[in-house]
Scaffold this active site. Structure first.
Site, mmCIF file in Angstrom:
data_model
loop_
_atom_site.group_PDB
_atom_site.id
_atom_site.type_symbol
_atom_site.label_atom_id
_atom_site.label_comp_id
_atom_site.label_asym_id
_atom_site.label_seq_id
_atom_site.Cartn_x
_atom_site.Cartn_y
_atom_site.Cartn_z
ATOM 1 N N HIS A 293 11.724 1.454 33.021
ATOM 2 C CA HIS A 293 11.473 1.026 31.640
ATOM 3 C C HIS A 293 9.990 0.738 31.386
ATOM 4 C CE1 HIS A 293 15.673 1.044 30.768
ATOM 5 N NE2 HIS A 293 15.946 0.205 31.760
ATOM 6 N N HIS B 46 -28.130 30.316 5.201
ATOM 7 C CA HIS B 46 -27.777 28.906 5.326
ATOM 8 C C HIS B 46 -27.916 28.467 6.778
ATOM 9 C CE1 HIS B 46 -25.261 25.199 4.945
ATOM 10 N NE2 HIS B 46 -25.861 25.174 3.758
#
Length: 465
Positions: free
Chosen positions: A288, A366
């Site tokens: 767990h 660009h």
């Protein structure tokens, strides 16, 4: 095949004893609204407080997974959560008049049968998934426990257990698809080793035990003193050891029942992630603690995915529109046509794609030494994707165009460069009225948002020649 959320058709109740509390308890599983998930409700406490099945509420993992919210606890939640996931349920309210669901026989089968008796109905909302794109894992060095998830189209789980004892040995179990849960996994019962059981009894931590709801592997000598403790705890006149090394009065359902129960626990603990999984889980010596630590990691991944709103898209699948289909709908043409294909289309959303290459004409001027796609063109690509959403809804799209009215809340979050594949997702903010379209758009490269904006446009009929 439908992939809608599901809930119970009607409520159903089970009664029993809580394993660790020893208290009688009634569990009532009820239908819930879409997107509720799984929510525990303590009807025995003032105000009937709610505790969501959320891994962030996990407080302890000793002999079971415990949730706690504002001082309200739910012990051993994993078996009933595994049953809900195994029955393909998304939303349910779980009312309890104690702090722990009934242990029943230590498996999930009674919960599965109750859910099937109540019936399952489809809801309107679509399911969401945490789709595993890359290998994720968690390792606990002190125990050697490790849990990993790898990409898969379905939810698969494999467990491998090795406790270093001759009586149990090494075991493996696999679930290839959640549809196998009922027949292959749900009736696998919880188990313990005799030395653990004796310590729990001495500490008063197992008050609702019964020799029929837990497999006990005898890994030490069964002394007269220990036998007396067990007879008293389980209210039996005699206890003895079977040839296969387990305590008497219980037959194994499967030779590898321990590994199958560990798989059941993995499914129940990972239900606390809060979303269905698409991935293959491989758990080596799971428990767990390691399960819930891993669930926390997956929960963080899910929240990040939700925050980014990354669409779950296979960019290689057959498109709704290829470039020729787009040009039949849109008036734009190269070099100002900025989407290459449409991957998804509904009445309220559209997903488009653009492959960014060095051949784009705007890279010439660009930042040619460090090419970056202009932000204004990224917004234009978003708008063109939104134009597809609108024009696909009219019978003669060649006679219409969409024009910007407003751009708001624009954010550029990352550079877009040659070699990137941009995915654009546009959703309507409000329904289209009088030709006005209000949209929310996101652009992604991989799992990162690179641009976002709110767009408003008007659909207008073209002037005749």
């Amino acid at each position: 095949m439908s992939d809608k959320q599901k809930t119970l058709k009607e409520e159903v109740s089970l009664c029993g004893i809580g394993l660790h509390t020893g208290h009688e308890v009634t569990l009532t599983i009820k239908p819930a609204k879409e997107n509720t998930g799984f929510v525990f409700v303590r009807t025995d406490l003032e105000g009937t407080p709610h505790v969501e099945a959320d891994v962030n509420y996990v407080t302890t993992t000793e002999r079971g997974t415990t949730l706690e919210k504002l001082g309200v606890k739910i012990h051993t939640c994993e078996h009933v959560l595994a049953a809900l996931v195994g029955c393909d349920v998304d939303n349910a309210i779980l009312e309890l008049n104690s702090a722990e669901p009934p242990i029943m026989d230590g498996s999930s089968i009674f919960f599965v049968e109750a859910i099937e008796k109540a019936g399952i109905v489809e809801q309107n909302a679509n399911r969401e998934y945490l789709v595993i794109r890359e290998v994720l894992n968690y390792v606990e060095p002190s125990t050697g426990s490790e849990i990993t998830i790898i990409p898969s189209d379905t939810y698969e789980v494999t467990t491998m257990v090795d406790f270093g004892t001759k009586v149990l040995g090494t075991q493996n179990a696999t679930m290839k698809d959640i549809s196998e849960f009922k027949e292959e996994i749900s009736s696998a019962r919880t188990f313990s080793f005799l030395h653990e059981l004796e310590m729990l009894l001495d500490a008063g931590l197992i008050k609702g035990g019964d020799i029929s709801n837990a497999i006990v592997y005898v890994d030490k000598e069964l002394t007269p003193e220990t036998a007396e403790k067990l007879k008293k705890a389980f209210n039996k006149e005699e206890v003895s050891i079977r040839p296969n090394g387990i305590l008497d009065n219980l037959n194994l359902n499967y030779p590898n029942e321990a590994a199958r129960h560990k798989l059941l626990d993995v499914i129940g603990d990972l239900a606390l992630v809060g979303v269905k999984l698409k991935g293959k889980v491989i758990a080596n010596k799971p428990g767990h603690f390691v399960n819930t630590q891993f669930a926390k990691k997956l929960n963080r991944q899910w929240k990040l995915q939700k925050k980014k709103n990354v669409p779950d898209i296979d960019i290689h699948k057959e498109p709704v529109f290829d470039i020729n289909g787009i040009m039949r709908l849109m008036p734009h043409r190269p070099p100002f046509l900025l989407i290459d294909k449409v991957l998804e289309l509904s009445d309220s959303h559209v997903v488009g794609l653009k492959n960014v290459t060095m051949n784009e004409p705007f890279f010439v001027g660009h930042f040619p030494k460090e090419p970056v796609m202009p932000g204004v063109l990224q917004v234009e690509a978003l708008a063109q994707t939104g134009g597809i959403l609108v024009l696909a809804s009219v019978p003669d799209p060649e006679n219409y165009s969409t024009y910007f009215i407003k751009i708001d809340k624009v954010k550029f979050k990352k550079k877009v460069v040659p070699g990137d594949t941009m995915v654009f997702k546009i959703e309507l903010i409000t329904p289209i009225r009088r030709g006005i379209v209000h949209m929310q758009g996101f652009g992604y490269v991989g799992d990162s948002v690179v641009v976002e904006a709110e767009l408003m446009a008007q659909v207008a009929k073209n002037n005749p020649d």
